[in-house]
Design an enzyme around this catalytic site. Structure first.
Site, PDB file in Angstrom:
ATOM      1  NE  ARG A  96       1.758 -26.798 -11.874  1.00  0.00           N
ATOM      2  CZ  ARG A  96       0.704 -26.293 -11.228  1.00  0.00           C
ATOM      3  NH1 ARG A  96       0.153 -25.158 -11.658  1.00  0.00           N
ATOM      4  NH2 ARG A  96       0.192 -26.906 -10.182  1.00  0.00           N
TER       5      ARG A  96
ATOM      6  CE  LYS B 296       0.733 -30.187 -13.361  1.00  0.00           C
ATOM      7  NZ  LYS B 296       1.259 -31.230 -12.444  1.00  0.00           N
TER       8      LYS B 296
ATOM      9  CG  HIS C  26       8.732 -28.341 -11.323  1.00  0.00           C
ATOM     10  ND1 HIS C  26       7.699 -27.703 -11.980  1.00  0.00           N
ATOM     11  CD2 HIS C  26       8.145 -29.063 -10.334  1.00  0.00           C
ATOM     12  CE1 HIS C  26       6.548 -28.045 -11.424  1.00  0.00           C
ATOM     13  NE2 HIS C  26       6.794 -28.855 -10.414  1.00  0.00           N
TER      14      HIS C  26
ATOM     15  NE  ARG D 177       4.817 -25.605  -9.148  1.00  0.00           N
ATOM     16  CZ  ARG D 177       3.674 -24.947  -8.944  1.00  0.00           C
ATOM     17  NH1 ARG D 177       3.612 -23.644  -9.161  1.00  0.00           N
ATOM     18  NH2 ARG D 177       2.603 -25.592  -8.506  1.00  0.00           N
TER      19      ARG D 177
ATOM     20  CG  HIS E 193      -0.041 -27.458  -4.891  1.00  0.00           C
ATOM     21  ND1 HIS E 193       0.972 -27.511  -3.954  1.00  0.00           N
ATOM     22  CD2 HIS E 193       0.573 -27.629  -6.099  1.00  0.00           C
ATOM     23  CE1 HIS E 193       2.120 -27.703  -4.554  1.00  0.00           C
ATOM     24  NE2 HIS E 193       1.905 -27.780  -5.850  1.00  0.00           N
TER      25      HIS E 193
ATOM     26  CE1 TYR F  98       8.183 -27.462  -2.681  1.00  0.00           C
ATOM     27  CE2 TYR F  98       5.793 -27.572  -2.696  1.00  0.00           C
ATOM     28  CZ  TYR F  98       6.998 -27.570  -3.370  1.00  0.00           C
ATOM     29  OH  TYR F  98       7.015 -27.686  -4.735  1.00  0.00           O
TER      30      TYR F  98
END
Length: 313
Positions: A151, A186, A252, A255, A278, A287
């Site tokens: 990110r 995150k 992004h 990414r 994630h 994806y």
């Protein structure tokens, strides 16, 4: 033609104009939404203030069947909900028939990923006559974003080397000797991702010209301070344009390209989940839709049974 508004609806519009001081454009939208509702009510043979939740749901279904988006329907419902809430406060209706009615869920848009050739072209792009310092830095940025799936916040949060301050303040670093980037992502979660050969070479070239700034940040601006995420966005957009890409690239997007290209090659969804950081695999599963889109395009273009004859031929 729009159905005429009953006095109660006109009174409500005057109320929101005076009390809420709505802009003229917003008031026009409120009016159009109520005219649409009045037209629906007239078609159903019901007075506006006697509409039920079943009527509202039927109207929603009609709008959806007519091609209106879930988001557009949600905005219309919001306007209707406000009208009936006011009507309930005035004692004109026993309850708000729109209260529990929701718009159809809008399909989640697929993340935009570059074709492999475009991603490689961007990574290998060299701009003649450009500042070598900026070129080395921007090349390393592209290689890390595309090669590691970072990110943009994770990228600008990288330091040249680990330190107690970096750990306390939630920053990562790159270990070129081990070929790893230690990222602070995150949810304050740390993860390690492999740094490939191309990214490692680009980083070494950048560190060779970066200079001896006292700033701990791996990527710095020309004033010697940590590069901001906004600066990365701008530099990447410019670089994609000079590289001749038809689509302006943002961090992004690289990414997404990292994830979809890796999944196309490996088919290992769990590995892609770990590399992206994630927490839930359902986030990564988007994806697989990208991968299926790619496969469907290949099928449509290449398989003889996919080429349908036009009707009547």
């Amino acid at each position: 033609m729009p159905a005429p508004l009953p006095p109660e609806a006109r009174q409500y519009l005057e109320h929101v104009r005076v009390e809420k001081r709505l802009a003229a454009r917003t008031l026009t939208l409120y009016t159009l939404d109520l005219e649409r509702l009045a037209a629906f009510a007239e078609t159903a043979g019901q007075p506006l203030l006697q509409l039920t939740s079943a009527h509202i749901r039927r109207f929603v279904a009609q709008m959806h069947a007519g091609g209106r988006s879930g988001r557009g329907i949600a905005l219309i419902l919001s306007g209707w909900r406000g009208f009936f809430a006011w009507a309930a406060r005035q004692g004109l209706v026993p309850h708000n028939p729109v209260q529990d009615v929701r718009a159809p869920k809008a399909p989640k848009p697929l993340p935009k990923a570059l074709p492999v050739d475009d991603a490689v072209r961007l990574a290998e792009h060299e701009q003649p006559g450009a500042d070598p310092w900026l070129e080395a830095r921007d090349a390393a940025i592209v290689e890390l974003l595309y090669g590691c799936g970072l990110r943009v916040g994770e990228l600008v949060g990288l330091d040249v080397a680990p330190s107690p301050a970096a750990h306390q303040q939630g920053r990562g670093w790159v270990d070129l000797q081990a070929g790893e980037a230690h990222v602070f992502g995150k949810g304050s979660k740390r993860r390690s991702v492999p740094v490939g050969r191309a990214a490692a070479e680009a980083l070494r070239a950048w560190l060779a010209v970066r200079g001896t700034s006292q700033e701990a940040a791996l990527f710095i601006g020309q004033r010697g301070t940590r590069l901001s995420a906004q600066s990365v966005w701008l530099r990447l957009r410019q670089r994609s344009q000079t590289a001749g890409l038809s689509t302006p690239v943002h961090p992004h997007m690289l990414r997404h390209s990292f994830a979809s290209h890796l999944l196309q090659s490996s088919g290992d969804l769990r590995a892609v989940q770990e590399l992206l950081g994630h927490a839930n695999i359902t986030t990564t599963q988007v994806y697989t839709r990208l991968d299926f889109q790619h496969l469907a395009q290949v099928y449509d273009q290449a398989h003889p049974r996919a080429r349908r004859k036009p009707p009547g031929s």
